[in-house]
Design a protein around this motif. Structure first.
Motif, PDB file in Angstrom:
ATOM      1  N   ARG A  47      -1.408   3.418   3.807  1.00 18.35           N
ATOM      2  CA  ARG A  47      -2.115   2.252   4.330  1.00 18.35           C
ATOM      3  C   ARG A  47      -1.161   1.080   4.521  1.00 18.35           C
ATOM      4  NH1 ARG A  47      -3.481  -2.214   2.280  1.00 18.35           N
ATOM      5  NH2 ARG A  47      -2.926  -1.559   0.164  1.00 18.35           N
ATOM      6  N   ARG A  48      -0.290   0.840   3.552  1.00 14.74           N
ATOM      7  CA  ARG A  48       0.641  -0.290   3.644  1.00 14.74           C
ATOM      8  C   ARG A  48       1.671  -0.092   4.751  1.00 14.74           C
ATOM      9  NH1 ARG A  48       3.506  -1.386  -1.685  1.00 14.74           N
ATOM     10  NH2 ARG A  48       3.176   0.837  -2.130  1.00 14.74           N
ATOM     11  N   LEU A  49       2.123   1.145   4.928  1.00 18.46           N
ATOM     12  CA  LEU A  49       3.109   1.427   5.976  1.00 18.46           C
ATOM     13  C   LEU A  49       2.509   1.236   7.366  1.00 18.46           C
ATOM     14  CD1 LEU A  49       4.848   4.570   4.454  1.00 18.46           C
ATOM     15  CD2 LEU A  49       5.902   2.330   4.830  1.00 18.46           C
ATOM     16  N   GLY A  53       3.594  -1.508  10.133  1.00 23.59           N
ATOM     17  CA  GLY A  53       3.916  -1.105  11.500  1.00 23.59           C
ATOM     18  C   GLY A  53       3.074  -1.807  12.538  1.00 23.59           C
ATOM     19  N   GLN A  54       1.900  -2.280  12.129  1.00 22.33           N
ATOM     20  CA  GLN A  54       1.023  -3.021  13.045  1.00 22.33           C
ATOM     21  C   GLN A  54       1.298  -4.523  13.011  1.00 22.33           C
ATOM     22  OE1 GLN A  54      -0.834   0.351  14.477  1.00 22.33           O
ATOM     23  NE2 GLN A  54      -0.998  -1.717  15.180  1.00 22.33           N
ATOM     24  N   GLY A  55       2.336  -4.936  12.256  1.00 25.23           N
ATOM     25  CA  GLY A  55       2.739  -6.333  12.271  1.00 25.23           C
ATOM     26  C   GLY A  55       2.247  -7.167  11.110  1.00 25.23           C
ATOM     27  N   GLN A  56       1.659  -6.556  10.091  1.00 26.46           N
ATOM     28  CA  GLN A  56       1.198  -7.338   8.941  1.00 26.46           C
ATOM     29  C   GLN A  56       2.397  -7.938   8.211  1.00 26.46           C
ATOM     30  OE1 GLN A  56      -1.806  -5.675   6.182  1.00 26.46           O
ATOM     31  NE2 GLN A  56      -0.389  -6.170   4.536  1.00 26.46           N
ATOM     32  N   PRO A  57       2.425  -9.249   8.000  1.00 23.28           N
ATOM     33  CA  PRO A  57       3.583  -9.874   7.343  1.00 23.28           C
ATOM     34  C   PRO A  57       3.648  -9.513   5.864  1.00 23.28           C
ATOM     35  CG  PRO A  57       1.848 -11.497   7.702  1.00 23.28           C
ATOM     36  CD  PRO A  57       1.403 -10.245   8.396  1.00 23.28           C
ATOM     37  N   LEU A  58       4.891  -9.325   5.384  1.00 23.99           N
ATOM     38  CA  LEU A  58       5.130  -9.065   3.969  1.00 23.99           C
ATOM     39  C   LEU A  58       6.246  -9.974   3.485  1.00 23.99           C
ATOM     40  CD1 LEU A  58       5.117  -5.148   3.656  1.00 23.99           C
ATOM     41  CD2 LEU A  58       3.265  -6.727   3.109  1.00 23.99           C
ATOM     42  N   SER A  60       9.687 -10.806   1.254  1.00 25.84           N
ATOM     43  CA  SER A  60      10.924 -10.047   1.043  1.00 25.84           C
ATOM     44  C   SER A  60      10.784  -9.106  -0.147  1.00 25.84           C
ATOM     45  CB  SER A  60      12.097 -10.996   0.827  1.00 25.84           C
ATOM     46  OG  SER A  60      12.302 -11.811   1.960  1.00 25.84           O
ATOM     47  N   ALA A  61      10.168  -9.593  -1.222  1.00 27.42           N
ATOM     48  CA  ALA A  61       9.983  -8.762  -2.411  1.00 27.42           C
ATOM     49  C   ALA A  61       9.106  -7.551  -2.106  1.00 27.42           C
ATOM     50  CB  ALA A  61       9.366  -9.593  -3.531  1.00 27.42           C
ATOM     51  N   GLU A  62       8.060  -7.758  -1.329  1.00 25.54           N
ATOM     52  CA  GLU A  62       7.163  -6.653  -0.984  1.00 25.54           C
ATOM     53  C   GLU A  62       7.862  -5.632  -0.097  1.00 25.54           C
ATOM     54  OE1 GLU A  62       2.746  -8.760  -0.980  1.00 25.54           O
ATOM     55  OE2 GLU A  62       4.133  -9.195   0.668  1.00 25.54           O
ATOM     56  N   LEU A  63       8.719  -6.102   0.821  1.00 27.15           N
ATOM     57  CA  LEU A  63       9.461  -5.181   1.670  1.00 27.15           C
ATOM     58  C   LEU A  63      10.425  -4.325   0.856  1.00 27.15           C
ATOM     59  CD1 LEU A  63      10.336  -7.262   4.869  1.00 27.15           C
ATOM     60  CD2 LEU A  63       9.113  -5.084   4.793  1.00 27.15           C
ATOM     61  N   VAL A  64      11.123  -4.939  -0.085  1.00 19.42           N
ATOM     62  CA  VAL A  64      12.052  -4.194  -0.933  1.00 19.42           C
ATOM     63  C   VAL A  64      11.294  -3.153  -1.762  1.00 19.42           C
ATOM     64  CG1 VAL A  64      13.607  -4.371  -2.909  1.00 19.42           C
ATOM     65  CG2 VAL A  64      13.805  -5.998  -1.024  1.00 19.42           C
TER      66      VAL A  64
END
Length: 380
Positions: A47-49, A53-58, A60-64
């Protein structure tokens, strides 16, 4: 040499692992698949991926943290496919979260989420990853990368041979004939457009999240497709553009689905799914007109399990022999993972892995970066 290939596609449903052995000349190797295993992503990770991919902002910590989670899932898939650790090399595509083709003088970019050095440490073996960046730096699309591998693994026949992948996005490979005046032509390939992306998103939408996909097209079979709307959609710029071209969720994602559903004017879900299924097949039929006419089309990818979609392909690609890639010894879920195992083997052999005739890059190059585990020395 045994190589483990790991592939997670646009659908972000999990990781296919293929353990394969390669020997002989890189252009036409001897190869054998020794194992295949599919490891689904946890539901929340998928779900998060997809949301990313649909542009939901995250942050920096969440991306890592997401990159770490994807890497750990790749390691889990590798262990499940090769529990004895027989592979001496790993080829890992990573999870695509954004793809921007070259356009109007601007170079392309593509982001495959993965921490290559971490995966090498987790598995204790060298990992070849980041396959797309060199082709992009050379002015190419960075995709698709599988056509040269298709040609090396499958060989040629008496005419042009097409290989179709029905993943989230459909893509084509066209392999030149073995004999005749066209035998010296280069392999071709490009992304056709949506295969399962819009279908899966629509199924989730209409089922309130209860269904991830329309199994065998059962829901769509209950409806009636709108052929006039399909023909209108086929006139859109992407489908009219000649290769080289590549695409992804950025163009054929949630916003695109909402636009098409609005054009369907609140028709029953079965009608919408039938129309989207017909559209996915019609895209392929039209895209075949961008290249030489093949004598057969071998089909792989998750869309193979959708009987309605396969039937639509046969109907819309009239005169073309359509058969499963599995008849040549590569099961529907094995093709891309096997290809990235081969690309990793080509990397260590110093063999150029991209095809400028496919991606539009200025020249062919060795693809990928290699991360080696620090705990011990691994001769290459």
């Amino acid at each position: 040499m045994r190589v483990l290939g790991l592939m997670s596609g646009t659908s972000a449903d999990g990781v296919d692992g293929v353990l394969a052995s390669f020997a002989g000349p890189p252009r036409r190797p001897r190869w054998r698949i020794e194992a295949h295993h599919f490891s689904p992503y946890p539901t929340d990770l998928q779900r998060r991926l997809i949301a990313l991919g649909q542009g939901q902002p995250l942050s920096s910590a969440e991306l890592v943290e997401l990159a770490e989670a994807v890497t750990e899932e790749q390691a889990r898939a590798a262990r499940a496919c090769d529990p004895a650790g027989r592979a001496s090399l790993i080829g890992c595509h990573g999870q695509t979260i954004w793809h921007r083709p070259p356009q109007q003088g601007r170079r392309g970019a593509s982001w495959q989420l993965l921490q290559g050095p971490l995966l090498a440490e987790l598995l204790g073996r060298p990992v070849v990853f980041d396959f797309r960046s060199v082709d992009l730096a050379l002015g190419g699309q960075g995709a698709p990368l599988v056509p040269p591998a298709d040609q090396a693994l499958l060989g040629r026949c008496g005419g042009w041979r097409a290989v179709l992948n029905l993943g989230g996005i459909s893509n084509l490979t066209l392999i030149p004939p073995a004999t005749g005046p066209e035998r010296h032509q280069a392999v071709r390939g490009w992304d056709c457009g949506p295969a399962n992306t819009l279908l899966d998103l629509a199924t989730r939408h209409f089922s309130g999240g209860q269904l991830a996909y329309d199994a065998d097209g059962a829901w769509a079979r209950q409806g009636r497709s709108d052929e006039n709307l399909i023909q209108l959609w086929l006139q859109e710029p992407y489908f009219q553009a000649p290769p080289p071209k590549s695409t992804g969720r950025e163009l054929f994602g949630q916003a695109d689905l909402e636009r098409r559903l609005a054009q369907l004017e609140n028709r029953p879900p079965a009608d919408a799914l039938a129309t989207l299924t017909g559209f996915s097949a019609a895209v392929v039929g039209q895209e075949l007109g961008h290249g030489p006419q093949p004598v057969e089309m071998l089909v792989a990818g998750g869309g193979c399990r959708n009987g309605l979609l396969m039937g639509q392909l046969v109907e819309r690609c009239r005169g073309l022999i359509v058969r499963p890639l599995a008849e040549l010894g590569i099961a529907e879920a094995e093709r891309e993972a096997l290809a990235f195992a081969l690309l990793a083997w080509w990397h260590v052999r110093g063999h150029r892995g991209n095809a400028p005739s496919v991606t539009g890059a200025r020249k062919a190059a060795v693809l990928g970066l290699c991360a080696r585990p620090q705990a011990s020395a691994w001769p290459m």
